[in-house]
Write an enzyme that holds these catalytic residues in place. Structure first.
Site, PDB file in Angstrom:
ATOM      1  N   LYS A  59       0.849  -1.206   0.000  1.00 10.46           N
ATOM      2  CA  LYS A  59       0.000   0.000   0.000  1.00 10.46           C
ATOM      3  C   LYS A  59       0.880   1.249   0.000  1.00 10.46           C
ATOM      4  O   LYS A  59       0.666   2.178  -0.788  1.00 10.46           O
ATOM      5  CB  LYS A  59      -0.885   0.025   1.241  1.00 10.46           C
ATOM      6  N   ASN A  60       1.915   1.249   0.847  1.00  9.90           N
ATOM      7  CA  ASN A  60       2.714   2.469   1.001  1.00  9.90           C
ATOM      8  C   ASN A  60       3.725   2.667  -0.112  1.00  9.90           C
ATOM      9  O   ASN A  60       4.464   3.649  -0.115  1.00  9.90           O
ATOM     10  CB  ASN A  60       3.377   2.496   2.375  1.00  9.90           C
ATOM     11  N   ARG A  70      -4.487  10.773   4.188  1.00  6.69           N
ATOM     12  CA  ARG A  70      -3.421  11.764   4.316  1.00  6.69           C
ATOM     13  C   ARG A  70      -2.463  11.683   3.132  1.00  6.69           C
ATOM     14  O   ARG A  70      -1.908  12.686   2.703  1.00  6.69           O
ATOM     15  CB  ARG A  70      -2.683  11.494   5.621  1.00  6.69           C
ATOM     16  N   CYS A 115      -5.743  12.535  12.334  1.00  2.00           N
ATOM     17  CA  CYS A 115      -6.305  11.186  12.231  1.00  2.00           C
ATOM     18  C   CYS A 115      -5.990  10.482  13.545  1.00  2.00           C
ATOM     19  O   CYS A 115      -5.375  11.030  14.429  1.00  2.00           O
ATOM     20  CB  CYS A 115      -5.713  10.450  11.044  1.00  2.00           C
ATOM     21  N   ARG A 142      -0.004  14.594  12.657  1.00  2.00           N
ATOM     22  CA  ARG A 142       0.554  14.278  11.330  1.00  2.00           C
ATOM     23  C   ARG A 142       0.665  15.521  10.443  1.00  2.00           C
ATOM     24  O   ARG A 142      -0.047  15.695   9.470  1.00  2.00           O
ATOM     25  CB  ARG A 142      -0.300  13.184  10.666  1.00  2.00           C
ATOM     26  N   LEU A 194       7.218  19.709   6.747  1.00  2.00           N
ATOM     27  CA  LEU A 194       8.481  19.377   6.062  1.00  2.00           C
ATOM     28  C   LEU A 194       8.262  19.260   4.548  1.00  2.00           C
ATOM     29  O   LEU A 194       9.145  19.581   3.756  1.00  2.00           O
ATOM     30  CB  LEU A 194       9.065  18.085   6.634  1.00  2.00           C
ATOM     31  N   ASP A 234       4.534   0.606  11.841  1.00  2.00           N
ATOM     32  CA  ASP A 234       3.290   0.032  11.291  1.00  2.00           C
ATOM     33  C   ASP A 234       3.080  -1.412  11.711  1.00  2.00           C
ATOM     34  O   ASP A 234       2.038  -1.994  11.388  1.00  2.00           O
ATOM     35  CB  ASP A 234       3.290   0.135   9.757  1.00  2.00           C
ATOM     36  N   ARG A 257      -8.801  -0.519   4.222  1.00  2.00           N
ATOM     37  CA  ARG A 257      -7.959   0.544   3.651  1.00  2.00           C
ATOM     38  C   ARG A 257      -6.594  -0.012   3.276  1.00  2.00           C
ATOM     39  O   ARG A 257      -5.981   0.424   2.313  1.00  2.00           O
ATOM     40  CB  ARG A 257      -7.754   1.675   4.668  1.00  2.00           C
TER      41      ARG A 257
HETATM   42  C1  EPZ Z   1       4.340   6.986   6.157  1.00  2.00           C
HETATM   43  O1  EPZ Z   1       3.549   8.030   6.673  1.00  2.00           O
HETATM   44  C2  EPZ Z   1       3.420   5.768   6.072  1.00  2.00           C
HETATM   45  N1  EPZ Z   1       2.314   6.082   5.159  1.00  2.00           N
HETATM   46  C3  EPZ Z   1       2.868   5.457   7.474  1.00  2.00           C
HETATM   47  O2  EPZ Z   1       2.085   4.265   7.357  1.00  2.00           O
HETATM   48  C4  EPZ Z   1       4.057   5.183   8.403  1.00  2.00           C
HETATM   49  O3  EPZ Z   1       3.572   4.990   9.716  1.00  2.00           O
HETATM   50  C5  EPZ Z   1       5.029   6.367   8.397  1.00  2.00           C
HETATM   51  O4  EPZ Z   1       5.435   6.675   7.040  1.00  2.00           O
HETATM   52  C6  EPZ Z   1       6.297   6.076   9.216  1.00  2.00           C
HETATM   53  O5  EPZ Z   1       6.944   4.946   8.701  1.00  2.00           O
HETATM   54  C7  EPZ Z   1       2.559   6.054   3.818  1.00  2.00           C
HETATM   55  O6  EPZ Z   1       3.659   5.805   3.363  1.00  2.00           O
HETATM   56  C8  EPZ Z   1       1.382   6.378   2.922  1.00  2.00           C
HETATM   57  P1  EPZ Z   1       6.317  10.394   8.162  1.00  2.00           P
HETATM   58  P2  EPZ Z   1       4.089   9.549   6.645  1.00  2.00           P
HETATM   59  O7  EPZ Z   1       6.243  11.647   7.362  1.00  2.00           O
HETATM   60  O8  EPZ Z   1       5.017   9.739   5.507  1.00  2.00           O
HETATM   61  C9  EPZ Z   1       6.560  13.790  11.486  1.00  2.00           C
HETATM   62  C10 EPZ Z   1       0.192   2.898   7.626  1.00  2.00           C
HETATM   63  O9  EPZ Z   1      -0.288   2.372   8.648  1.00  2.00           O
HETATM   64  N2  EPZ Z   1       6.388  14.726  10.363  1.00  2.00           N
HETATM   65  O10 EPZ Z   1       7.444   9.449   7.922  1.00  2.00           O
HETATM   66  O11 EPZ Z   1       2.916  10.421   6.779  1.00  2.00           O
HETATM   67  C11 EPZ Z   1       5.301  12.964  11.733  1.00  2.00           C
HETATM   68  O12 EPZ Z   1       4.422  13.666  12.590  1.00  2.00           O
HETATM   69  C12 EPZ Z   1       0.679   4.334   7.673  1.00  2.00           C
HETATM   70  O13 EPZ Z   1       0.336   2.321   6.514  1.00  2.00           O
HETATM   71  C13 EPZ Z   1       6.460  16.094  10.613  1.00  2.00           C
HETATM   72  O14 EPZ Z   1       6.655  16.520  11.753  1.00  2.00           O
HETATM   73  O15 EPZ Z   1       4.943   9.588   7.995  1.00  2.00           O
HETATM   74  C14 EPZ Z   1       5.853  11.711  12.366  1.00  2.00           C
HETATM   75  O16 EPZ Z   1       6.050  11.949  13.761  1.00  2.00           O
HETATM   76  C15 EPZ Z   1       0.393   4.988   9.021  1.00  2.00           C
HETATM   77  N3  EPZ Z   1       6.308  16.960   9.580  1.00  2.00           N
HETATM   78  C16 EPZ Z   1       7.215  11.538  11.709  1.00  2.00           C
HETATM   79  O17 EPZ Z   1       7.538  12.808  11.130  1.00  2.00           O
HETATM   80  C17 EPZ Z   1       6.101  16.522   8.287  1.00  2.00           C
HETATM   81  O18 EPZ Z   1       5.998  17.361   7.367  1.00  2.00           O
HETATM   82  C18 EPZ Z   1       7.273  10.494  10.599  1.00  2.00           C
HETATM   83  O19 EPZ Z   1       6.221  10.794   9.710  1.00  2.00           O
HETATM   84  C19 EPZ Z   1       6.030  15.127   8.067  1.00  2.00           C
HETATM   85  C20 EPZ Z   1       6.182  14.260   9.105  1.00  2.00           C
END
Ligand code: EPZ
Length: 424
Positions: free
Chosen positions: A23-24, A98, A122, A127, A131, A312, A404
């Site tokens: 999915k990701n 998202r 969510c 989230r 960045l 995850d 999902r």
């Molecule tokens: C991806 O989400 C995955 N989703 C998530 O999987 C996964 O949990 C996550 O990466 C971490 O591995 C997809 O790939 C579609 P991040 P993403 O940006 O990219 C902070 C699932 O269950 N952050 O790596 O949205 C954020 O708050 C889902 O399949 C900022 O502060 O996660 C978090 O604490 C859930 N500012 C950390 O970084 C930003 O602009 C990592 O988030 C972006 C992120």
């Protein structure tokens, strides 16, 4: 699909599961189609609700696509984006998923404009996307926030830059990488995400004519090109689905063959921790066999960016550790609110204490069936695992979360001797 699943336990997992496309990985790959002057053919696409949501978003922008079924849990999707005439991702779609934010980079790079709703919060936390936005500004885009929407523009095109992420962000890395593909000059991403799904996206973009290297390390270099052309790409197997079914064997003291993908490379830390917990892994033809040793040993886990333990798989692992013969500890370092499944597991007899981002799981002899409620995607499967191992009947509500991110759950569990009922 109905919203409830009924499971009568205990049942034992014994069988074979084919791992679907990730999915990701497929969500950014679908968004990447916006960058091309030609079509993009994706294979091994999982039939997920999130895939449907992303396709409806692309259609809203003016893209067209054709879906052909390969197997019951995998599709071929051919996308054409040569008639994009709308550059807005509406709140109605973004609030469902998202990952809609992934159209920002491609639309900015290809058309110089994008309006995308800020993602709603969510279940697993705020989230933010700060960045993503800072990265686009570094490439020369103008970003304005108004009425809950991001208004982004780059009328003179994007320009390569050096960008260092303060924390690892998976879709942040993917979004900026896609934007940089058509920028003029070279972009260097530092502290980039190394997840297999990021690598899969870079591989596909390079097949489309991009010039990316260093993907899979923490420094990715993208040399801008003028256009992208037709490509075909097979989506990488879903390591989170694979880990989830491995845990099904663990929690039921069973055995499962996971077919598809090099899981030792996709899940290094997870496999290491599962071996510590007493699971046995044996390489087999085109996959890996996971067998329970008959007991579940307590373990301590810290969730981290790849190659660390995947956040995850945190909820699903916690379900298994509820039945460990000792005390386990889990620190959730990625998301500030990813323990929504704890209260529900508690209703089934689990003994878990939460202190901020830390969960202490005191193993119990058995879980008992109960009425529980899924709160987010991975939590929903955590409850399915607990229900399969529990004594008695469990009814899980709001299982639309499950659809999902997991395809053909009822069929895949039936292939492993586990019967679940989707209530009418
Ligand atoms: C991806 O989400 C995955 N989703 C998530 O999987 C996964 O949990 C996550 O990466 C971490 O591995 C997809 O790939 C579609 P991040 P993403 O940006 O990219 C902070 C699932 O269950 N952050 O790596 O949205 C954020 O708050 C889902 O399949 C900022 O502060 O996660 C978090 O604490 C859930 N500012 C950390 O970084 C930003 O602009 C990592 O988030 C972006 C992120």
């Amino acid at each position: 699909m109905t919203d409830k699943i009924e499971i009568v336990g205990p049942q034992k997992v014994e069988g074979i599961v084919h791992i679907s496309g990730a999915k990701n990985a497929v969500l950014p790959l679908l968004a990447a189609s916006l960058l091309s002057d030609d079509s993009l053919l994706l294979k091994n696409v999982p039939p997920l609700v999130d895939v449907q949501t992303m396709l409806s978003l692309l259609e809203e922008l003016g893209a067209s696509f054709r879906i052909d079924n390969e197997r019951v849990d995998s599709q071929k999707i051919s996308l054409k984006t040569d008639s994009i005439n709308n550059f807005t991702a509406p709140y109605e779609i973004v609030k469902k998923m998202r990952a809609s934010i992934l159209i920002l980079g491609p639309l900015l790079a290809k058309f110089g404009i994008c309006t995308v709703s800020l993602p709603g919060g969510c279940a697993i936390g705020v989230r933010p996307i700060d960045l993503h936005l800072k990265g686009m500004e570094a490439l020369g885009a103008t970003i304005e926030l108004k009425d809950g929407y991001v208004h982004a523009s780059a009328p003179n095109g994007l320009k390569g830059a050096e960008i260092e992420f303060p924390i690892v962000t998976v879709t942040g890395t993917e979004n900026i990488m896609m934007a940089a593909v058509l920028a003029s000059g070279t972009t260097i991403l530092k502290n980039a995400a190394k997840e297999p799904e990021v690598i899969d996206l870079a591989e596909c973009l390079n097949k489309m004519g991009a010039n990316i290297f260093g993907h899979g390390t923490d420094t990715i270099t993208i040399k801008g090109v003028s256009r992208l052309h037709h490509a075909e790409h097979c989506v990488v197997p879903d390591r989170i689905e694979a880990g989830t079914y491995a845990l099904a064997a663990g929690i039921t003291h069973g055995k499962i063959d996971l077919i598809g993908g090099n899981l030792r490379q996709l899940l290094p830390s997870f496999i290491e921790k599962m071996e510590e917990a007493g699971l046995l892994f044996t390489d087999i033809e085109n996959g890996i066999r996971v067998e329970s040793s008959g007991t579940i040993a307590p373990i301590d886990i810290e969730t981290e960016p790849y190659p660390g333990f995947p956040t995850d798989l945190q909820a699903q692992t916690m379900a298994m550790l509820c039945l460990a013969n000792g005390v386990s500890n889990i620190s959730e370092n990625i998301w500030e609110n990813r323990f929504m499944h704890v209260a529900e597991l508690g209703r089934m007899g689990a003994n878990i204490e939460i202190h901020n981002a830390h969960a202490k799981i005191i193993g119990v002899k058995k879980l008992t069936g109960a009425q529980v409620m899924a709160t987010d995607l991975r939590a929903s499967f955590s409850l399915v695992l607990a229900a399969i191992a529990a004594n008695g009947k469990t009814v899980i509500d709001r299982v639309y979360h499950l659809d999902r991110g997991y395809s053909c759950v009822k069929e895949k569990l039936a292939d492993c001797g586990v019967l679940i009922n989707r209530l009418k």
